[in-house]
Design a protein around this motif. Structure first.
Motif, PDB file in Angstrom:
ATOM      1  N   GLY A 162       0.813  -1.210   0.000  1.00  0.00           N
ATOM      2  CA  GLY A 162       0.000   0.000   0.000  1.00  0.00           C
ATOM      3  C   GLY A 162       0.844   1.257   0.000  1.00  0.00           C
ATOM      4  N   LEU A 163       1.912   1.239   0.792  1.00  0.00           N
ATOM      5  CA  LEU A 163       2.782   2.411   0.865  1.00  0.00           C
ATOM      6  C   LEU A 163       3.474   2.678  -0.465  1.00  0.00           C
ATOM      7  N   ILE A 164       3.959   1.607  -1.089  1.00  0.00           N
ATOM      8  CA  ILE A 164       4.664   1.767  -2.363  1.00  0.00           C
ATOM      9  C   ILE A 164       3.700   2.221  -3.451  1.00  0.00           C
ATOM     10  N   GLU A 165       2.541   1.551  -3.530  1.00  0.00           N
ATOM     11  CA  GLU A 165       1.564   1.915  -4.561  1.00  0.00           C
ATOM     12  C   GLU A 165       1.029   3.332  -4.341  1.00  0.00           C
ATOM     13  N   GLY A 166       0.966   3.729  -3.105  1.00  0.00           N
ATOM     14  CA  GLY A 166       0.485   5.071  -2.801  1.00  0.00           C
ATOM     15  C   GLY A 166       1.586   6.116  -2.819  1.00  0.00           C
ATOM     16  N   ASN A 167       2.784   5.695  -3.235  1.00  0.00           N
ATOM     17  CA  ASN A 167       3.932   6.595  -3.305  1.00  0.00           C
ATOM     18  C   ASN A 167       4.155   7.307  -1.967  1.00  0.00           C
ATOM     19  N   ALA A 168       4.003   6.550  -0.884  1.00  0.00           N
ATOM     20  CA  ALA A 168       4.119   7.145   0.452  1.00  0.00           C
ATOM     21  C   ALA A 168       5.183   6.461   1.305  1.00  0.00           C
ATOM     22  N   ALA A 169       6.105   5.753   0.651  1.00  0.00           N
ATOM     23  CA  ALA A 169       7.151   5.075   1.411  1.00  0.00           C
ATOM     24  C   ALA A 169       7.982   6.071   2.203  1.00  0.00           C
ATOM     25  N   HIS A 170       8.104   7.305   1.664  1.00  0.00           N
ATOM     26  CA  HIS A 170       8.916   8.320   2.359  1.00  0.00           C
ATOM     27  C   HIS A 170       8.319   8.663   3.728  1.00  0.00           C
ATOM     28  N   ILE A 171       7.015   8.495   3.863  1.00  0.00           N
ATOM     29  CA  ILE A 171       6.370   8.806   5.139  1.00  0.00           C
ATOM     30  C   ILE A 171       6.816   7.828   6.216  1.00  0.00           C
ATOM     31  N   THR A 172       6.733   6.535   5.897  1.00  0.00           N
ATOM     32  CA  THR A 172       7.107   5.542   6.901  1.00  0.00           C
ATOM     33  C   THR A 172       8.608   5.541   7.157  1.00  0.00           C
ATOM     34  N   LEU A 173       9.410   5.902   6.135  1.00  0.00           N
ATOM     35  CA  LEU A 173      10.858   6.038   6.365  1.00  0.00           C
ATOM     36  C   LEU A 173      11.113   7.159   7.377  1.00  0.00           C
ATOM     37  N   ALA A 174      10.402   8.257   7.232  1.00  0.00           N
ATOM     38  CA  ALA A 174      10.548   9.362   8.174  1.00  0.00           C
ATOM     39  C   ALA A 174      10.121   8.930   9.585  1.00  0.00           C
ATOM     40  N   GLU A 175       9.100   8.077   9.652  1.00  0.00           N
ATOM     41  CA  GLU A 175       8.643   7.587  10.958  1.00  0.00           C
ATOM     42  C   GLU A 175       9.692   6.692  11.608  1.00  0.00           C
ATOM     43  N   HIS A 176      10.362   5.868  10.807  1.00  0.00           N
ATOM     44  CA  HIS A 176      11.447   5.045  11.343  1.00  0.00           C
ATOM     45  C   HIS A 176      12.583   5.927  11.865  1.00  0.00           C
ATOM     46  N   GLU A 177      12.875   6.998  11.155  1.00  0.00           N
ATOM     47  CA  GLU A 177      13.919   7.919  11.599  1.00  0.00           C
ATOM     48  C   GLU A 177      13.530   8.569  12.923  1.00  0.00           C
ATOM     49  N   ALA A 178      12.257   8.929  13.058  1.00  0.00           N
ATOM     50  CA  ALA A 178      11.787   9.548  14.305  1.00  0.00           C
ATOM     51  C   ALA A 178      11.906   8.573  15.473  1.00  0.00           C
ATOM     52  N   ILE A 179      11.568   7.329  15.232  1.00  0.00           N
ATOM     53  CA  ILE A 179      11.710   6.304  16.281  1.00  0.00           C
ATOM     54  C   ILE A 179      13.176   6.170  16.681  1.00  0.00           C
ATOM     55  N   TYR A 180      14.035   6.107  15.681  1.00  0.00           N
ATOM     56  CA  TYR A 180      15.476   5.946  15.934  1.00  0.00           C
ATOM     57  C   TYR A 180      16.012   7.115  16.769  1.00  0.00           C
ATOM     58  N   HIS A 181      15.671   8.331  16.400  1.00  0.00           N
ATOM     59  CA  HIS A 181      16.185   9.498  17.137  1.00  0.00           C
ATOM     60  C   HIS A 181      15.655   9.534  18.572  1.00  0.00           C
ATOM     61  N   ALA A 182      14.417   9.094  18.771  1.00  0.00           N
ATOM     62  CA  ALA A 182      13.868   9.031  20.133  1.00  0.00           C
ATOM     63  C   ALA A 182      14.615   8.001  20.965  1.00  0.00           C
ATOM     64  N   LEU A 183      14.987   6.886  20.342  1.00  0.00           N
ATOM     65  CA  LEU A 183      15.738   5.850  21.049  1.00  0.00           C
ATOM     66  C   LEU A 183      17.148   6.324  21.378  1.00  0.00           C
ATOM     67  N   VAL A 184      17.778   7.009  20.442  1.00  0.00           N
ATOM     68  CA  VAL A 184      19.120   7.554  20.683  1.00  0.00           C
ATOM     69  C   VAL A 184      19.085   8.547  21.839  1.00  0.00           C
ATOM     70  N   ALA A 185      18.017   9.317  21.925  1.00  0.00           N
ATOM     71  CA  ALA A 185      17.865  10.303  22.991  1.00  0.00           C
ATOM     72  C   ALA A 185      17.472   9.659  24.324  1.00  0.00           C
ATOM     73  N   ARG A 186      17.190   8.377  24.307  1.00  0.00           N
ATOM     74  CA  ARG A 186      16.754   7.654  25.514  1.00  0.00           C
ATOM     75  C   ARG A 186      15.482   8.264  26.095  1.00  0.00           C
ATOM     76  N   ASP A 187      14.651   8.789  25.200  1.00  0.00           N
ATOM     77  CA  ASP A 187      13.404   9.438  25.611  1.00  0.00           C
ATOM     78  C   ASP A 187      12.271   8.417  25.509  1.00  0.00           C
ATOM     79  N   GLN A 188      11.898   7.862  26.640  1.00  0.00           N
ATOM     80  CA  GLN A 188      10.921   6.778  26.651  1.00  0.00           C
ATOM     81  C   GLN A 188       9.562   7.220  26.131  1.00  0.00           C
ATOM     82  N   LEU A 189       9.092   8.378  26.581  1.00  0.00           N
ATOM     83  CA  LEU A 189       7.773   8.854  26.174  1.00  0.00           C
ATOM     84  C   LEU A 189       7.747   9.190  24.682  1.00  0.00           C
ATOM     85  N   LEU A 190       8.809   9.820  24.199  1.00  0.00           N
ATOM     86  CA  LEU A 190       8.879  10.162  22.785  1.00  0.00           C
ATOM     87  C   LEU A 190       8.962   8.894  21.927  1.00  0.00           C
TER      88      LEU A 190
END
Length: 227
Positions: free
Chosen positions: A176-204
């Motif tokens: 669905g993401l690929i067909e909807g040309n929205a893969a960049h959205i979920t990639l950005a979400e993975h980056e946000a998760i990664y940065h929150a983990l690096v920051a050790r911010d549990q709530l974020l």
């Protein structure tokens, strides 16, 4: 069936009590049947059922043993069951993921080692490089979340989420993401998760994971609605 069920109950009781701990060899069939007061046929069928459930390991020519009883082993059938669920029930699976995955990600934020974070960063780089390859993206997506959940150190939680996030379910979301040309959205979400983990911010970390699961659920709904 009643005799088989009774045999299963009695063998499980022996395992729970510690009489047959993980790794223990069961008595020979005639002896076990006499010990629990049931027929050999009932014991034989019970062993088959418990072997299928990964509670027992039947080694031809050697004997029957209690497995490690580890969560990953006992819960591995969950993924097979999820693969067989109907479309409407898959949305219930996503609802369960929405309850568990953000909490697991928050827990990982305070438990991940520096090595775990380095590995996660490398996976994220691979995802960026493979943004135009749906199959590779799917592979790295699964590896990303598997690494995060494994970092919690909770094998039961990891096994449950692994079973709920099968390759088939994730593939449908990614389609669905690929067909909807929205893969960049979920990639950005993975980056946000990664940065929150690096920051050790549990709530974020919980919040970014919640956003990501919601996106996945929305695309799965779209795919299912489109038939």
């Amino acid at each position: 069936m009643a005799l088989t069920d009774e045999a299963i109950t009695k063998i499980r009781a022996m395992i729970r009590s510690g009489e047959l701990p993980p790794g223990a060899r069961l008595p020979p069939e005639p002896q076990l049947a006499a010990q629990i007061g049931l027929s050999r046929s009932g014991v034989r069928e019970a062993v088959k059922v418990l072997e299928a459930a990964r509670v027992l390991d039947v080694r031809r020519g050697d004997g029957t043993y209690v497995t490690s009883l580890g969560p990953r082993l006992l819960l591995e059938g969950l993924g097979l069951a999820v693969e067989l669920l109907r479309d409407d029930t898959l949305l219930e699976v996503m609802e369960v993921r929405r309850l568990l995955e953000p909490m697991a990600t928050g827990l990982a934020a305070v438990r991940m080692s520096a090595e775990d974070l380095d590995a996660l960063g490398k996976i994220l780089e691979d995802m960026r490089s493979a943004r135009d390859d749906a199959e590779l993206l799917l592979q790295y997506d699964m590896e990303f979340h598997r690494t995060v959940v494994a970092a919690t150190g909770n094998e039961t939680l990891a096994s449950v989420l692994e079973g709920l996030s099968t390759r088939t379910v994730r593939a449908r979301v990614w389609r669905g993401l690929i067909e909807g040309n929205a893969a960049h959205i979920t990639l950005a979400e993975h980056e946000a998760i990664y940065h929150a983990l690096v920051a050790r911010d549990q709530l974020l970390a919980q919040s970014t994971a919640m956003v990501h699961v919601n996106t996945s659920e929305a695309w799965l709904r779209a795919i299912l609605s489109a038939g």
